[in-house]
Design an enzyme around this catalytic site. Structure first.
Site, PDB file in Angstrom:
ATOM      1  N   HIS A 116      69.492  68.780   9.550  1.00 44.34           N
ATOM      2  CA  HIS A 116      68.474  68.602   8.420  1.00 44.34           C
ATOM      3  C   HIS A 116      67.239  69.400   8.747  1.00 44.34           C
ATOM      4  CE1 HIS A 116      67.330  65.574  11.695  1.00 44.34           C
ATOM      5  NE2 HIS A 116      66.004  65.425  10.983  1.00 44.34           N
ATOM      6  N   ARG A 155      83.838  49.950   6.026  1.00 49.81           N
ATOM      7  CA  ARG A 155      85.210  49.356   6.171  1.00 49.81           C
ATOM      8  C   ARG A 155      85.106  47.757   6.006  1.00 49.81           C
ATOM      9  NH1 ARG A 155      86.217  50.168  12.354  1.00 49.81           N
ATOM     10  NH2 ARG A 155      83.961  50.291  12.030  1.00 49.81           N
ATOM     11  N   ASP A 186      72.147  66.429  21.669  1.00 51.20           N
ATOM     12  CA  ASP A 186      71.599  65.762  20.418  1.00 51.20           C
ATOM     13  C   ASP A 186      70.750  66.643  19.606  1.00 51.20           C
ATOM     14  OD1 ASP A 186      71.120  63.598  18.805  1.00 51.20           O
ATOM     15  OD2 ASP A 186      69.429  63.276  19.719  1.00 51.20           O
ATOM     16  N   LYS A 204      62.257  62.241  23.917  1.00 47.08           N
ATOM     17  CA  LYS A 204      62.083  60.934  23.122  1.00 47.08           C
ATOM     18  C   LYS A 204      60.973  60.458  24.154  1.00 47.08           C
ATOM     19  CE  LYS A 204      66.286  60.437  20.865  1.00 47.08           C
ATOM     20  NZ  LYS A 204      65.902  60.836  19.461  1.00 47.08           N
ATOM     21  N   LYS A 262      63.715  71.395   6.428  1.00 39.78           N
ATOM     22  CA  LYS A 262      62.130  71.185   6.306  1.00 39.78           C
ATOM     23  C   LYS A 262      61.403  72.391   5.565  1.00 39.78           C
ATOM     24  CE  LYS A 262      62.688  67.959  10.254  1.00 39.78           C
ATOM     25  NZ  LYS A 262      62.148  66.544   9.991  1.00 39.78           N
ATOM     26  N   HIS A 279      69.006  71.700  16.564  1.00 41.12           N
ATOM     27  CA  HIS A 279      67.820  71.839  15.862  1.00 41.12           C
ATOM     28  C   HIS A 279      66.907  72.777  16.560  1.00 41.12           C
ATOM     29  CE1 HIS A 279      68.996  68.123  13.650  1.00 41.12           C
ATOM     30  NE2 HIS A 279      68.422  67.339  14.698  1.00 41.12           N
ATOM     31  N   LYS A 288      76.250  66.104  11.989  1.00 38.58           N
ATOM     32  CA  LYS A 288      76.229  66.285  13.392  1.00 38.58           C
ATOM     33  C   LYS A 288      76.118  64.832  14.115  1.00 38.58           C
ATOM     34  CE  LYS A 288      72.059  66.887  15.870  1.00 38.58           C
ATOM     35  NZ  LYS A 288      71.793  65.754  16.201  1.00 38.58           N
ATOM     36  N   GLU A 304      59.443  63.539  20.119  1.00 43.28           N
ATOM     37  CA  GLU A 304      59.151  62.320  19.313  1.00 43.28           C
ATOM     38  C   GLU A 304      58.552  61.260  20.003  1.00 43.28           C
ATOM     39  OE1 GLU A 304      63.283  61.551  17.299  1.00 43.28           O
ATOM     40  OE2 GLU A 304      63.949  62.792  18.865  1.00 43.28           O
TER      41      GLU A 304
HETATM   42  C1  BG6 Z   1      68.695  63.650  14.926  1.00 47.81           C
HETATM   43  C2  BG6 Z   1      68.825  63.305  16.141  1.00 47.81           C
HETATM   44  O1  BG6 Z   1      69.503  65.106  14.723  1.00 47.81           O
HETATM   45  O2  BG6 Z   1      67.319  64.286  14.890  1.00 47.81           O
HETATM   46  C3  BG6 Z   1      67.898  62.039  16.671  1.00 47.81           C
HETATM   47  O3  BG6 Z   1      70.093  62.641  16.420  1.00 47.81           O
HETATM   48  C4  BG6 Z   1      66.331  62.653  16.315  1.00 47.81           C
HETATM   49  O4  BG6 Z   1      68.024  61.660  17.956  1.00 47.81           O
HETATM   50  C5  BG6 Z   1      66.319  63.115  14.946  1.00 47.81           C
HETATM   51  O5  BG6 Z   1      65.578  61.168  16.493  1.00 47.81           O
HETATM   52  C6  BG6 Z   1      65.005  63.707  14.630  1.00 47.81           C
HETATM   53  O6  BG6 Z   1      64.678  64.003  13.356  1.00 47.81           O
HETATM   54  P1  BG6 Z   1      63.265  63.828  12.596  1.00 47.81           P
HETATM   55  O7  BG6 Z   1      63.680  64.632  11.313  1.00 47.81           O
HETATM   56  O8  BG6 Z   1      62.933  62.669  12.572  1.00 47.81           O
HETATM   57  O9  BG6 Z   1      62.358  64.915  13.647  1.00 47.81           O
END
Ligand code: BG6
Length: 486
Positions: free
Chosen positions: A175, A47, A232, A337, A179, A237, A145, A213
């Protein structure tokens, strides 16, 4: 790897965090390995009135340092020659007409519109694209997402996008499906005869899926505080990983054959009753602590997080799949987290032997398991019992280790790189279909509703730990423990 067809890829949200951290680097690696067609153009949209020069300077500052030491100047130059920045206001029809003029009118050219923006913009963007003549046979749409906040909002987005684009044009990205280890899970299950006969309730005691994480919410406090770990991470995932573990062998590896099997798993997930939510789910929120010796602040002190927030940064739950293969087998899922270490793995715990012939080792579950590790390194370890060296017949656990780093010397594509190449090549198998996503929302919604109804506050845990103590309690009630060795 064969080169892709010629393409245009357009990143909506081109100056955003995802584009700079993941998408542009992923395309750089594909460029570096020679996989991108020479006639491939990358458009970053934003933007702000940034000109091309300033955008390239931003990439130089924010992206290049992430690419490691070996970035050759001429490769970087060749890559950035593909990139063009365009100012676009997502609500202005004229900006799309301008975009259409720049992209030209080759209706068969692969044209990927990647919506890395807030989801409330998706519908408007799709409408404008279609009205500006930017939806043609070569057009693909990538939806990042989170796709909605609940079933209703996700259905609304899917229906609105569906007015303009057909399902076969829509690539809903998760994603984790890109992997390497996740695809290896399919190879292990369906490329060998060894595991499949054992892959069922008669031989498997429990399954554990962990995505832990070390990072906190970083710059995303505002988004995260509205979202939480269940929406999330678990709804997307973790459930996708569960599908990969639990699905039946598909009729073929074609996109719909695989996605039909995943959908069947989601439909077989036993719905949570109120009682189940109260006893089989654990919400947590981190407090001050330390990660690798560094002090870190608690969630409530993170920027843009409400000081009385009830959002969970950790969730663990016990799921069950009601079908012939899996009835009665607990699937323990957890994610959080600011956990002790960054690790993502799937653990298949096989049943104990029916009769102990040898002196029992301290940890019965130490052998008899398959551990598929996705992060930080990718490996598959088969743990089993062997005889301890010496003159007594006692057992210890050991493992066969398939470490992809050592085994395959060729560099493996990162998840986003693989998925972007799949979009350009028109391969949908690793993307979620709309019905899968709706089903996943339908399953998690009663949990969210019950937490809300009963005002279930998250239990606290110290940053740098493995989450609230109740998470271990969840497993111990089922006679299990989380796998936490490194
Ligand atoms: C994302 C989440 O989809 O995946 C994040 O929104 C998260 O909160 C991330 O940190 C983790 O991905 P990866 O590949 O780093 O484990």
């Amino acid at each position: 790897m064969a080169t892709t067809p010629a393409f245009d890829i357009i990143f909506f949200g081109g100056t955003g965090d995802l584009a700079l951290r993941k998408l542009i680097p992923a395309l750089f690696y594909a460029h570096q390995s020679g996989t991108l067609n020479k006639d491939g153009r990358i458009y970053a949209l934003g933007r702000k009135a940034v000109n091309n020069e300033a955008y390239l300077a931003l990439l130089e500052e924010r992206v290049k340092p992430r690419l490691g030491d070996g970035v050759d100047e001429s490769t970087w130059q060749g890559f950035t020659d593909r990139i063009h920045f365009l100012k676009l206001d997502a609500d202005r029809a004229e900006d799309y007409t301008h975009l259409a003029g720049i992209l030209g009118c080759d209706s068969n050219r692969v044209t990927v519109h990647y919506l890395a923006t807030a989801p409330h913009l998706f519908t408007g963007i799709c409408g404008h694209l279609a009205k500006a003549g930017l939806n043609h046979p070569g057009t693909r749409l990538v939806l990042e997402k989170p796709l909605g906040h609940d079933l209703a909002s996700s259905t609304a987005i899917n229906q609105a996008v569906g007015q303009w684009f057909t399902e076969s044009q829509i690539y809903r990205i998760d994603h984790y499906l890109g992997k390497e280890s996740v695809q290896n899970l399919l190879a292990i299950r369906f490329g060998n005869t060894l595991f499949e006969p054992l892959w069922r309730r008669e031989w498997i005691d429990n399954v554990q899926i962990t995505i832990a994480e070390e990072l906190g919410v970083e710059e995303r406090g505002e988004f995260y505080d509205r979202t939480g770990a269940l929406r999330d991470m678990l709804q997307s995932h973790l459930l996708q990983l569960l599908c990969m573990v639990a699905m039946e062998p598909p009729a073929s590896m074609s996109e719909d054959a695989v996605r039909d099997e995943k959908l069947k798993v989601l439909k077989s997930l036993k719905p949570f009753s109120t009682e189940d939510v109260l006893t089989k789910t654990v919400r947590g929120q981190y407090r001050n602590g330390a990660i690798r010796g560094q002090a870190v602040t608690g969630y409530l002190d993170e920027p843009h997080v409400a000081s009385d927030s009830n959002t969970e940064t950790f969730v663990a739950l016990q799921a069950e799949i009601s079908n012939w293969r899996w009835a009665g087998v607990p699937f323990f899922l957890r994610t959080g987290k600011r956990m002790q270490e960054r690790v993502a793995e799937i653990v298949i715990n096989f049943r104990h032997v029916p009769h102990a012939l040898f002196p029992a080792p301290v940890d019965q579950q130490a052998g008899n398991k398959l551990v598929i590790r996705l992060q930080p390194t990718e490996s598959v370890r088969l743990h089993f019992m062997t005889k301890k060296p010496g003159d007594t017949m006692s057992l210890q656990s050991t493992y066969l280790n398939l470490d992809f780093q050592t085994m395959f010397k060729t560099p493996r594509a990162d998840a986003y790189e693989r998925l972007l190449l799949d979009v350009i090549r028109g391969r949908l198998a690793l993307f979620m279909r709309g019905d899968e996503q709706a089903q996943a929302w339908s399953w998690v919604e009663p949990i969210l509703a019950c937490w809300d109804r009963h005002s279930i506050a998250p239990k606290t845990y110290t940053a740098g730990s493995w989450g609230p103590a109740a998470s271990s309690g969840l497993l111990s009630r089922a006679g299990a423990t989380w796998q936490e060795e490194t």
